[in-house]
Design a protein around this motif. Structure first.
Motif, PDB file in Angstrom:
ATOM      1  N   VAL A 103      11.297   5.600 -14.011  1.00 62.31           N
ATOM      2  CA  VAL A 103      10.450   6.762 -13.438  1.00 62.31           C
ATOM      3  C   VAL A 103      10.410   7.655 -14.736  1.00 62.31           C
ATOM      4  O   VAL A 103       9.123   8.243 -14.708  1.00 62.31           O
ATOM      5  N   GLU A 104      11.102   7.576 -15.737  1.00 60.75           N
ATOM      6  CA  GLU A 104      10.809   8.289 -17.019  1.00 60.75           C
ATOM      7  C   GLU A 104       9.696   7.845 -17.685  1.00 60.75           C
ATOM      8  O   GLU A 104       8.991   8.558 -18.378  1.00 60.75           O
ATOM      9  N   GLU A 105       9.652   6.520 -17.779  1.00 62.36           N
ATOM     10  CA  GLU A 105       8.357   5.896 -18.423  1.00 62.36           C
ATOM     11  C   GLU A 105       7.174   6.370 -17.809  1.00 62.36           C
ATOM     12  O   GLU A 105       5.969   6.732 -18.321  1.00 62.36           O
ATOM     13  N   GLY A 106       7.173   6.346 -16.237  1.00 63.79           N
ATOM     14  CA  GLY A 106       5.902   6.863 -15.522  1.00 63.79           C
ATOM     15  C   GLY A 106       5.494   8.366 -16.026  1.00 63.79           C
ATOM     16  O   GLY A 106       4.416   8.778 -16.409  1.00 63.79           O
ATOM     17  N   ARG A 107       6.691   9.243 -16.168  1.00 67.42           N
ATOM     18  CA  ARG A 107       6.447  10.508 -16.450  1.00 67.42           C
ATOM     19  C   ARG A 107       5.980  10.696 -17.845  1.00 67.42           C
ATOM     20  O   ARG A 107       4.954  11.443 -18.221  1.00 67.42           O
ATOM     21  N   LYS A 108       6.306   9.891 -18.764  1.00 65.46           N
ATOM     22  CA  LYS A 108       5.874   9.980 -20.480  1.00 65.46           C
ATOM     23  C   LYS A 108       4.303   9.611 -20.055  1.00 65.46           C
ATOM     24  O   LYS A 108       3.584  10.383 -21.175  1.00 65.46           O
ATOM     25  N   ALA A 109       3.992   8.648 -19.472  1.00 65.17           N
ATOM     26  CA  ALA A 109       2.554   8.148 -19.361  1.00 65.17           C
ATOM     27  C   ALA A 109       1.823   9.597 -18.770  1.00 65.17           C
ATOM     28  O   ALA A 109       0.818   9.750 -19.280  1.00 65.17           O
ATOM     29  N   GLY A 110       2.221  10.252 -17.778  1.00 59.05           N
ATOM     30  CA  GLY A 110       1.701  11.284 -17.246  1.00 59.05           C
ATOM     31  C   GLY A 110       1.513  12.312 -18.254  1.00 59.05           C
ATOM     32  O   GLY A 110       0.410  12.823 -18.350  1.00 59.05           O
TER      33      GLY A 110
ATOM     34  N   GLN B  99      -0.880  -1.451 -10.305  1.00 61.29           N
ATOM     35  CA  GLN B  99       0.512  -1.562 -10.121  1.00 61.29           C
ATOM     36  C   GLN B  99       1.127  -2.564 -10.259  1.00 61.29           C
ATOM     37  O   GLN B  99       0.535  -3.686 -10.322  1.00 61.29           O
ATOM     38  N   GLY B 100       2.287  -2.538 -10.470  1.00 58.48           N
ATOM     39  CA  GLY B 100       3.102  -3.842 -10.922  1.00 58.48           C
ATOM     40  C   GLY B 100       3.491  -4.596  -9.582  1.00 58.48           C
ATOM     41  O   GLY B 100       2.857  -4.319  -8.465  1.00 58.48           O
ATOM     42  N   THR B 101       4.274  -5.584  -9.381  1.00 56.50           N
ATOM     43  CA  THR B 101       4.521  -6.465  -8.305  1.00 56.50           C
ATOM     44  C   THR B 101       5.029  -5.568  -7.201  1.00 56.50           C
ATOM     45  O   THR B 101       5.788  -4.615  -7.418  1.00 56.50           O
ATOM     46  N   VAL B 102       4.344  -5.587  -5.872  1.00 54.17           N
ATOM     47  CA  VAL B 102       4.641  -4.837  -4.681  1.00 54.17           C
ATOM     48  C   VAL B 102       6.208  -4.934  -4.644  1.00 54.17           C
ATOM     49  O   VAL B 102       6.785  -6.029  -4.249  1.00 54.17           O
ATOM     50  N   GLY B 103       6.747  -3.685  -4.399  1.00 55.52           N
ATOM     51  CA  GLY B 103       8.291  -3.683  -3.916  1.00 55.52           C
ATOM     52  C   GLY B 103       9.346  -3.877  -5.230  1.00 55.52           C
ATOM     53  O   GLY B 103      10.341  -3.657  -4.890  1.00 55.52           O
ATOM     54  N   SER B 104       8.791  -3.981  -6.319  1.00 60.67           N
ATOM     55  CA  SER B 104       9.506  -4.005  -7.494  1.00 60.67           C
ATOM     56  C   SER B 104       9.886  -2.840  -7.988  1.00 60.67           C
ATOM     57  O   SER B 104       9.282  -1.830  -7.846  1.00 60.67           O
ATOM     58  N   ALA B 105      11.087  -2.590  -8.530  1.00 63.89           N
ATOM     59  CA  ALA B 105      11.649  -1.337  -9.051  1.00 63.89           C
ATOM     60  C   ALA B 105      10.638  -0.617 -10.024  1.00 63.89           C
ATOM     61  O   ALA B 105      10.495   0.397  -9.980  1.00 63.89           O
TER      62      ALA B 105
ATOM     63  N   ALA C 262       7.323  -0.827 -10.557  1.00 63.23           N
ATOM     64  CA  ALA C 262       6.123  -0.530  -9.728  1.00 63.23           C
ATOM     65  C   ALA C 262       6.223   0.592  -9.132  1.00 63.23           C
ATOM     66  O   ALA C 262       5.585   1.479  -9.282  1.00 63.23           O
ATOM     67  N   ILE C 263       7.428   0.654  -8.279  1.00 60.71           N
ATOM     68  CA  ILE C 263       7.921   1.985  -7.425  1.00 60.71           C
ATOM     69  C   ILE C 263       8.121   3.189  -8.323  1.00 60.71           C
ATOM     70  O   ILE C 263       7.368   4.414  -8.170  1.00 60.71           O
TER      71      ILE C 263
ATOM     72  N   SER D 204      -5.980   2.494  -6.401  1.00 64.29           N
ATOM     73  CA  SER D 204      -4.549   1.961  -6.777  1.00 64.29           C
ATOM     74  C   SER D 204      -4.125   0.604  -6.132  1.00 64.29           C
ATOM     75  O   SER D 204      -4.282   0.478  -4.987  1.00 64.29           O
ATOM     76  N   GLN D 205      -4.044  -0.446  -6.967  1.00 64.66           N
ATOM     77  CA  GLN D 205      -3.916  -1.840  -6.214  1.00 64.66           C
ATOM     78  C   GLN D 205      -2.811  -2.541  -7.267  1.00 64.66           C
ATOM     79  O   GLN D 205      -2.889  -2.359  -8.393  1.00 64.66           O
ATOM     80  N   THR D 206      -2.173  -3.343  -6.666  1.00 63.64           N
ATOM     81  CA  THR D 206      -1.393  -4.279  -7.431  1.00 63.64           C
ATOM     82  C   THR D 206      -1.968  -5.358  -8.493  1.00 63.64           C
ATOM     83  O   THR D 206      -2.889  -5.841  -7.882  1.00 63.64           O
ATOM     84  N   GLY D 207      -1.637  -5.640  -9.560  1.00 61.78           N
ATOM     85  CA  GLY D 207      -2.069  -6.631 -10.552  1.00 61.78           C
ATOM     86  C   GLY D 207      -0.996  -7.593 -10.679  1.00 61.78           C
ATOM     87  O   GLY D 207      -1.192  -8.456 -11.538  1.00 61.78           O
ATOM     88  N   ASP D 208       0.009  -7.393 -10.138  1.00 58.18           N
ATOM     89  CA  ASP D 208       1.265  -8.398 -10.154  1.00 58.18           C
ATOM     90  C   ASP D 208       1.827  -8.676 -11.599  1.00 58.18           C
ATOM     91  O   ASP D 208       2.493  -9.558 -11.666  1.00 58.18           O
ATOM     92  N   PHE D 209       1.527  -7.604 -12.330  1.00 59.89           N
ATOM     93  CA  PHE D 209       2.138  -7.820 -13.861  1.00 59.89           C
ATOM     94  C   PHE D 209       1.581  -8.778 -14.407  1.00 59.89           C
ATOM     95  O   PHE D 209       2.031  -8.847 -15.587  1.00 59.89           O
ATOM     96  N   THR D 210       0.499  -9.422 -14.021  1.00 63.46           N
ATOM     97  CA  THR D 210      -0.172 -10.328 -14.850  1.00 63.46           C
ATOM     98  C   THR D 210      -1.665 -10.190 -15.467  1.00 63.46           C
ATOM     99  O   THR D 210      -2.155  -9.121 -14.830  1.00 63.46           O
ATOM    100  N   ARG D 211      -1.613 -10.837 -16.397  1.00 61.47           N
ATOM    101  CA  ARG D 211      -3.145 -10.336 -17.432  1.00 61.47           C
ATOM    102  C   ARG D 211      -4.429 -10.827 -16.435  1.00 61.47           C
ATOM    103  O   ARG D 211      -5.211 -10.058 -16.132  1.00 61.47           O
TER     104      ARG D 211
END
Length: 322
Positions: free
Chosen positions: A139-146, A166-172, A174-175, A196-203
């Motif tokens: 959450v703090e990482e997201g805040r830092k980005a914001g 977004q990261g993998t759907v349902g993963s901590a 990403a949420i 906003s859509q998942t990219g599943d954390f992959t390149r």
């Protein structure tokens, strides 16, 4: 939570008469056994995380049983059940998603095998099912980005259109990275997440989704917020192929601070990366030994991390370990 451990009596130095009918001296050379169920190898970050765990186990003299779940929860559950059957001393894992773990964690608890969560947590009402969770504050990482974005765009007039990978759907991560970022930008109505859509954390998926974003909105996009560097790097390729300049035409924010992100920043293609350290191995092995010795651990162990804007990338790059 109280765990009774089989071979762990040895590490406490107790002079018990026997263990399982054999003298304690017969167990004196027995190594601690750690079963680790990894998410997969979806990113540069995860590869570094795996290497840290493997090398740290070796250095600590801990026998490591390792499995790669290939980003599937059912594979992780299968691995954990296998570790329970093998009667390992400690189980550790980085959960693919947050929910659906209570049953297998209860099985570990019933078998009196302590569990450590690394990197990602689980969503469970019963926190007695694991000893500790060590890793980053997503959450703090997201805040830092914001916060970085709000500061950068403070003088910009008009709307700031953001697309989010977004990261993998349902993963901590990403949420939580989404939650922290939105918490900061919602204070100013000019910031709008338009897609906003998942990219599943992959390149590869990051590139594919960014291509779709560009086809739909093109020059309307001002900012890309990617939940990890690998997706950002894939998106950079898509932006260049669309004839635009990454980090200039579109401001790019990502999370992890892996070497690939530093290379992109040095090349002037990525604006900032928020650190999320994968080097959890030494911390994990220390926790395993503490558990074996019966020492209490805090329920939450947070990794200390920082922010790397492109201006410092060249200077910081030689120091990076991942």
């Amino acid at each position: 939570m109280t765990f009774t451990r089989r071979a762990l009596v040895i590490s406490t130095g107790l002079a018990a008469a026997s263990v399982a009918g054999l003298p304690v001296s017969a167990f004196a050379q027995k190594k601690l056994v750690l079963g680790f169920a990894q998410v997969g190898a979806e990113s540069e970050w995860r590869t570094a995380n795996t290497e840290s765990i493997k090398s740290s186990a070796k250095e600590a003299g801990i026998e490591l049983k390792f499995s790669d779940a290939q980003q599937k929860q059912e594979n992780q559950i299968k691995a954990i059940r296998s570790y329970i059957a093998q009667k390992v001393d400690v189980i550790a894992f980085s959960p693919v998603v947050e929910t659906g773990w209570d049953t297998v964690l209860r099985e570990a608890k019933a078998a009196k095998i302590p569990v450590v969560l690394t990197d990602r947590s689980v969503n469970s009402k019963d926190d007695s099912l694991y000893v500790t969770f060590m890793g980053s504050d997503f959450v703090e990482e997201g805040r830092k980005a914001g916060r970085w974005l709000v500061e950068k765009m403070k003088d910009q007039k008009g709307e700031v259109n953001i697309v989010e990978l977004q990261g993998t759907v349902g993963s901590a991560p990403a949420i939580d990275r989404k939650k922290g970022f939105e918490e900061i930008i919602k204070a100013d109505p000019k910031f709008k997440i338009i897609r906003s859509q998942t990219g599943d954390f992959t390149r590869a998926k990051g590139k594919e989704v960014m291509e779709a974003f560009l086809k739909a909105d093109g020059k309307k996009i001002n900012v890309l917020y990617a939940h990890n560097d690998d997706m950002a790097i894939g998106a950079i390729q898509a932006i260049e192929e669309a004839g635009m300049k990454p980090a200039k035409d579109i401001t790019i924010i990502s999370i992890d601070a892996v070497k690939g992100a530093f290379e992109a920043m040095i090349a002037g293609k990525l604006n900032v990366s928020i650190e999320c350290s994968p080097l959890l191995g030494p911390q994990l092995m220390s926790a395993v030994k503490d558990i074996a010795a019966g020492k209490p651990l805090p329920k939450r162990i947070v990794t200390e991390e920082t922010i790397f804007p492109m201006e410092v990338a060249a200077k910081e790059f030689p120091k990076r370990k991942y």
